[in-house]
Design an enzyme around this catalytic site. Structure first.
Site, PDB file in Angstrom:
ATOM      1  N   ASP A  30       0.844  -1.182   0.000  1.00 36.03           N
ATOM      2  CA  ASP A  30       0.000   0.000   0.000  1.00 36.03           C
ATOM      3  C   ASP A  30       0.885   1.240   0.000  1.00 36.03           C
ATOM      4  O   ASP A  30       1.958   1.243   0.623  1.00 36.03           O
ATOM      5  CB  ASP A  30      -0.918   0.029   1.220  1.00 36.03           C
ATOM      6  N   THR A 122     -13.413  -4.308  -8.178  1.00 34.76           N
ATOM      7  CA  THR A 122     -14.618  -4.337  -9.007  1.00 34.76           C
ATOM      8  C   THR A 122     -14.441  -3.372 -10.165  1.00 34.76           C
ATOM      9  O   THR A 122     -14.302  -2.163  -9.966  1.00 34.76           O
ATOM     10  CB  THR A 122     -15.844  -3.951  -8.173  1.00 34.76           C
ATOM     11  N   CYS A 263     -20.181  -0.878  -2.129  1.00 37.27           N
ATOM     12  CA  CYS A 263     -20.380  -1.641  -3.364  1.00 37.27           C
ATOM     13  C   CYS A 263     -21.665  -1.285  -4.110  1.00 37.27           C
ATOM     14  O   CYS A 263     -21.619  -0.843  -5.259  1.00 37.27           O
ATOM     15  CB  CYS A 263     -20.367  -3.138  -3.053  1.00 37.27           C
ATOM     16  N   LYS A 324     -24.330  -0.537   7.739  1.00 37.72           N
ATOM     17  CA  LYS A 324     -24.832  -1.817   8.219  1.00 37.72           C
ATOM     18  C   LYS A 324     -24.085  -2.151   9.511  1.00 37.72           C
ATOM     19  O   LYS A 324     -23.070  -1.522   9.826  1.00 37.72           O
ATOM     20  CB  LYS A 324     -24.629  -2.925   7.181  1.00 37.72           C
TER      21      LYS A 324
END
Length: 435
Positions: A30, A122, A263, A324
């Protein structure tokens, strides 16, 4: 097998730690020096149940290391994953692939010997083709294959999802890459986790199609909830009734304030834009995106209505800020639309979240952050349950009632039963039931 993970965020860190737990030698890379320094000390950059123990165990065993230096980590790797962010591009909703392409360029300059480069991020259909082109432009003699291996990790249960997946989707264009990926995933493959090999573009589309479909289920049951309130039906019973049909299934049929997270919002936007670009608009997903954004604001109106139609000068207690439970992720959380709308209407919002408050503070700077649920509730004119953390499922309701200035509860996750709350003297408003 030597594995390098470019990107040590949510996907890269969880995937890297799990691969190490299978016995592979994994290096997580990273650019953020502070993040890498923290990981070396055992400080996780995200909250994910069990992740700190998993990382510590594999670091101690020598199978998991962290670095900011990409080239040495790539040089001897058999597989290099690209697991960097692909946020929505400002202005048009397309996935921003800047980090993916820069990682590909640097990998191309560093590879040594045959290497499989895997898109774990993604990415839209066709991204693997461009990654392949960039790699070969950076190093014309590179012996590489490019694969797509989308992740299907749910925040809050990501380690279990990785180790016990429904399926493992791998998009490849040659047999050498297929053999390497099959060997990489052999520990799961032996446990009968379906290993689904497809073409690279198909794998890329599977990820977007899966998330769009799940987002559609959420939006569908939210609209059914609105209808239930009008006709005198109960959305939880409707959801159970249709969910027992195994063609439909019960998951993602929980009515609430709309979906958020890292997402679903960005992936539905990206799929909509891809469909338009290719002249195949996906009208259902376009409407899902529109309805979901409107729902978050409608929840603020619901809270105001339950508070007598006016929240000016009132204190509203909000339990839960993350999108969530079991995560500290604030990305596109419903709270980011609902709380500002309440503040705009004149309310003071006092909030508590078990994990997300540090992430929420720069995003919601005017909120009064409480040390626990009861401190947030104290002297509030209404209580809103916004995220269904387990600790909010068993509140001392007698204490809540005595602490609130007015016994108004707006339960946007249907944690409590309306009849029980009414018997306890609350003015209760849930989702998807008349009254």
């Amino acid at each position: 097998m030597r594995v390098t993970m470019i990107g040590s965020g949510y996907v890269g860190l969880v995937s890297g730690a799990c691969f190490a737990d299978f016995g592979h030698e994994v290096t997580c890379v990273d650019l953020d020096q502070a993040k890498i320094d923290g990981l070396k000390r055992g400080v996780m950059p995200i909250f994910e149940p069990g992740l700190d123990d998993l990382v510590a165990r594999n670091v101690e065993a020598g199978r998991l290391t962290f670095t900011t230096e990409l080239a040495p980590a790539v040089k001897d790797a058999a597989v290099v994953f690209i697991a960097v962010g692909t946020p929505s591009r400002r202005g048009d909703g397309h996935a921003d692939l800047t980090y993916v392409y820069e990682a590909a360029r640097q990998i191309g300059q560093a590879v040594n010997g045959y290497t499989v480069i895997v898109d774990k991020s993604t990415v839209p259909v066709g991204t693997g083709d461009e990654v392949d082109r960039i790699l070969r432009e950076a190093n014309p003699s590179a012996d590489v294959s490019v694969a797509s291996n989308p992740e299907f990790l749910r925040e809050g249960s990501a380690i279990g999802d990785f180790k016990r997946p429904d399926r493992i989707v791998v998009g490849v264009e040659d047999d050498r890459a297929k053999d390497v990926m099959e060997e990489l995933y052999r520990p799961l493959y032996l446990n009968v986790a379906p290993l689904v090999f497809t073409g690279r573009r198909t794998a890329e589309l599977i990820k977007y199609a899966a998330n769009a479909f799940l987002a559609t289920k959420i939006t569908f049951i939210n609209e059914i909830a609105d209808l239930c309130e009008k006709v005198g039906a109960n959305v939880q019973e409707v959801a159970r009734g249709i969910g027992l049909d195994n063609r439909i299934g019960s998951k993602f049929l929980h009515a609430g304030p709309g979906f958020g997270g890292s997402c679903f919002p960005k992936d539905t936007r990206a799929l909509v834009r891809t469909g338009r670009d290719y002249g195949a608009p996906i009208k259902i997903v376009e409407m899902v995106e529109e309805v979901n954004e409107a729902r978050k604001l409608a929840m603020a109106e619901r809270i105001i209505a339950a508070s007598g139609g006016d929240v000016s000068g009132k204190r509203i207690a909000v339990l839960g800020l993350a999108f969530k439970p079991n995560t500290d992720d604030m990305r596109e959380a419903p709270s980011l639309a609902i709380v500002p709308a309440l503040e705009k209407a004149g309310a003071t919002v006092a909030a508590f979240d078990p994990e997300a408050m540090e992430q929420a503070k720069p995003l919601l700077p005017n909120v009064v952050y409480a040390e626990d649920a009861y401190s947030a509730i104290k002297d509030a004119d209404a209580l809103v349950i916004l995220t269904e953390w387990d600790q909010f499922r068993a509140l001392d309701l007698a204490r809540v009632k005595s602490t609130l200035k007015s016994p108004v509860v707006v339960d946007l996750r249907n944690v409590y039963r309306p009849d029980d709350m009414a018997q306890r003297g609350f003015t209760y408003s849930g989702i998807g039931a008349a009254g």
